[in-house]
Scaffold this motif. Structure first.
Motif, short mmCIF file in Angstrom:
data_model
loop_
_atom_site.label_atom_id
_atom_site.label_comp_id
_atom_site.label_asym_id
_atom_site.label_seq_id
_atom_site.Cartn_x
_atom_site.Cartn_y
_atom_site.Cartn_z
N PRO A 121 -3.77 2.99 -1.07
CA PRO A 121 -4.97 3.16 -0.40
C PRO A 121 -5.07 4.51 0.60
N GLN A 122 -3.95 4.63 1.38
CA GLN A 122 -4.14 5.43 2.62
C GLN A 122 -4.61 6.98 2.25
N TYR A 155 -2.67 -4.32 -1.01
CA TYR A 155 -3.04 -3.73 -2.31
C TYR A 155 -4.57 -3.58 -2.29
N ASP A 156 -5.01 -2.55 -2.98
CA ASP A 156 -6.44 -2.17 -3.10
C ASP A 156 -6.76 -2.99 -4.34
N GLN A 177 -6.23 7.88 -0.34
CA GLN A 177 -7.78 7.61 -0.94
C GLN A 177 -8.88 7.50 0.44
N LEU A 178 -8.27 6.64 1.50
CA LEU A 178 -9.18 6.78 2.63
C LEU A 178 -9.22 8.08 3.17
N GLY A 197 0.74 -1.06 -0.06
CA GLY A 197 0.04 -0.09 -0.14
C GLY A 197 0.92 1.32 0.07
N PRO A 229 -6.58 -2.62 4.79
CA PRO A 229 -7.17 -1.59 3.94
C PRO A 229 -6.29 -0.49 3.73
N GLY A 249 -9.96 0.99 -7.07
CA GLY A 249 -9.86 1.98 -6.10
C GLY A 249 -10.89 1.88 -5.00
N ASN A 250 -10.63 2.66 -3.97
CA ASN A 250 -11.43 2.49 -2.73
C ASN A 250 -12.97 3.07 -3.19
#
Lengths: 477, 477
Positions: free
Chosen positions: B346-347, B142-143, B349-350, A318, B138, B147-148
């Motif tokens: 991912p980070q 890997y997302d 994106q979250l 990630g 999460p 994507g999220n």
């Protein structure tokens, strides 16, 4: 590093390499204490560590022994891929694997994810959190196109272990190893060009070739020593190959480490035919033997090797922090990197640089290597126990993935469909071939802690495979 | 939104659009209070905001007036680019811009970086820090390749403001808008294909075409209304164009917003000649008028528009969170995204999803729009004051970049070299052309707080330009 860990690693390496054979008595505690100039308790600690790793067996009043060899599955056979360049297929099956939204209750044996739960990762997360809170340009702006200088300095130091003498300006940070591979390919090839690949081969790299319109020439690969140099030489004579793309260290999916002499020979071949080499070293740091194996890049004296790697397998995917050492292709790779994503995200780069600078990476790697090696033995044991007779399996020398070969004619796509309701998924073999071969093979991840849930998942794969095989033989009666 | 801000925006829009002319008396506080059913103090607050933005001038005992029009630089002339497809050059000058390690003391007027220092960004940084501390899949794994999902839901809602009715499954998260553009181009074109572009045009998009071996056909572009539809139609008749690539909203570098009727007409042209449209909307949310302008995508009824955007200009480029709505090209774009970087980090994106979900984006945008609009006026004023007579300049209707045109024959590359020791750099015009035109132009960023240091930097650019011009005319005496 503690003395006892040092000693345990030394003994472990000797056992792994066959210096001590199964059933052999290992040196006495006293003898080792004298030989290495350490205390008796240090030797005892080392033996306990070996015992934990299943490498030494104590016998009361007789000392330590190498455990009798288990009944291991036979090695996979060397693949016989097509002897001509082919268009790459299998995108639909790769997409099936990567479009999955991981479900909490599914054991995803198919994906290439390391164990991200290790306590040795904590300093990285702390650093990441600190950097994220800072509202400044180094973290939130565009970085320069090479990537963070501090990180490149750390990577250059790290690369010394693999025999590479590189300067920070020889490196370009990328958004994961994916981008490193993709920028490298595009720096050298045009659509229609032929790329020689080890086979089976990482599906991401194969799909990159497909997406860019290149053809793959799959070279037969030995499950212990890697790509066949004879077959490669023949191919180089017959076809206008532009580049050789391979993963010589802790290969994905086969797990072998290509011997050093063969790495040198491969480089000589590339020089003779004047082709470039794209070397994927993303698992190289996870070799079970220490020091880690050398890269082909470390022998490269005319800049024809593009070394690609990342922290996705050693730390966490990630983060999306990878790099490439593109040799003479630096300028082209910079352009390809720029047009693919611009500069890479700075925050994770800053955090990883901190982690390396403060000495956290080495102990983390040591822990992960030990864990993965122990898990490999368990996984091989489970495959022997739960899979149908005649199943073959690789002998990974690093990383956290096992390649399993079922009898000819078996269809792992059908297997995965049958597993859908059972909360477990594997990677089907066909995605590791340009032309959909290896349908009877699969890859399983053993990074995670080997809980009862994981064992149960592997058991289900084996039991379901056995059932499908039996159905097959019945239906052909 | 506060009532007074609403009212100020309404009045501001009317002033901007010429409903009230320079020198006109604006409606009285009492009249507005009655008309809009708000308190007198609300109207007074609105006027104070307009005053701060230079849009209203109080005259004692007479009320508020539209300030007399300043002496603004003339508009740039419409470019006359080559009337045939060309190979793209200028990589060396782009590289010069992006390889720069930003120096703390240099005022980088050349880069496309927003002001990341706004207090309205705080919740994003808090969220990022919280997410970074979590050691779970999460954030670190890997997302899935789209994507999220949470972020895609928020983006789909956001896109409603631009007239687009899209579902989360119509969107693919990318590593910045760079990757969105690059994946879109590769989804449609092959090397050698011709792409029609607005000219001047974003250098990143141009270099993507270069890197992928495509040819650019530069279409003349009006500094107020955008790409010439007549010239485009002629080009579509003459050449086998595969795709039209443009930035219709808050254009980079010219700053115009293409009128809605022209957007519709452009889409009809694309339909008639059956070509795709790559629409770069990365600055669309930064339009000074509210509601924000519609996208061409919002009129698209057969999936031929690929809408590309990111949070790099509205939040921070270092996040590397972009997206693409690829219409009928979704499957191809997914493949191209996968081979370029795999799944995106991912980070961030979250964190961005949290920021949007909790309603922080709208107030943030409001603040940035106001700041940028005010800065534009200042920048235009500085250019009038410090630049040589005869200098022309764009009238940005959004975003934070001014296009400045110096007399014919002026060389901004020489200017930038002369500025090297003076702690200021601009973006040279030639990188915005496939064939190195616009050498007498430059682009300046006005996102940052207009401190005395920034004004001094702009002054130096103007003074140095004047000096070079004088040297030129002397040497040609």
């Amino acid at each position: 590093m503690s003395l006892y860990v040092n000693l345990a690693e030394l003994l472990g390496t000797r056992i792994e390499q066959g210096f001590y054979r199964p059933g052999d008595r290992l040196p006495s505690v006293r003898a080792l204490s004298v030989e290495h100039g350490v205390s008796l308790s240090t030797v005892q600690q080392a033996y306990r560590l070996l015992e934990d790793n299943g490498l030494a067996l104590p016998k009361p009043k007789s000392g330590y022994f190498v455990p009798a060899s288990r009944e291991l599955p036979a090695l996979p056979v060397v693949g016989r891929p097509a002897q001509r360049p082919v268009e790459i297929s299998q995108w639909d099956h790769v997409l099936e694997l990567i479009r999955v939204v991981p479900h909490k209750d599914t054991v995803q044996l198919g994906r290439g994810i390391p164990d991200i739960g290790s306590p040795t990762m904590k300093p990285l997360l702390r650093s990441l959190a600190q950097i994220s809170r800072r509202q400044d340009l180094p973290g939130l702006g565009y970085d320069n196109i090479y990537g963070n200088l501090g990180l490149r300095e750390q990577i250059a130091r790290l690369l010394l272990d693999s025999g590479c003498q590189l300067e920070p300006q020889d490196l370009v940070i990328t958004t994961g190893c994916h981008e490193a591979l993709s920028a490298s390919i595009r720096a050298i090839c045009e659509p229609g060009d032929i790329v020689a690949v080890d086979s089976p081969s990482f599906h991401g790299a194969m799909q990159t070739l497909k997406g860019l319109g290149m053809k793959a020439l799959e070279i037969p690969t030995d499950p212990l020593t890697g790509i066949s140099l004879d077959a490669l030489e023949l191919a180089l004579e017959q076809w206008p190959i532009k580049v050789i793309q391979l993963t010589p260290n802790c290969n994905n999916p086969l797990g072998y480490i290509m011997p050093e002499s063969r790495k040198r020979a491969l480089l000589q071949l590339a020089q003779r035919f004047d082709v470039a080499i794209i070397e994927d070293d993303v698992y190289g740091e996870l070799s079970y033997t220490y020091p880690r194996p050398r890269t082909i890049k470390s022998f490269d004296d005319d800049g024809r090797v593009l070394l690609c790697s990342s922290f996705s397998k050693t730390l966490a995917p990630g983060l999306r922090v990878g790099w490439v050492a593109p040799g003479r292709y630096l300028e082209r790779v910079l352009h390809m990197k720029y047009i693919s994503t611009g500069a890479s995200a700075p925050q994770p780069q800053l955090a990883v640089a901190d982690f390396l600078r403060n000495g956290h990476f080495e102990p983390h790697l040591r822990r992960m290597r030990t864990q993965y090696q122990r898990n490999r033995d368990l996984m091989l044991d489970w495959v022997s126990r739960y899979f149908p007779a005649g199943t073959r399996a690789s002998r990974p020398q690093g990383s956290f993935m096992l390649w399993v070969e079922l009898p000819d004619g078996f269809d792992t796509l059908r297997l995965n469909r049958a597993l859908l309701d059972q909360g477990v998924q594997v990677a089907v073999g066909s995605i590791f071939s340009a032309s959909g071969k290896y349908r009877n093979c699969l890859r399983m991840n053993y990074a995670a802690k080997p809980t009862a849930q994981v064992e149960e998942a592997v058991r289900r794969v084996g039991v379901t495979a056995t059932r499908l095989l039996n159905e097959n033989s019945h239906s052909s009666d």
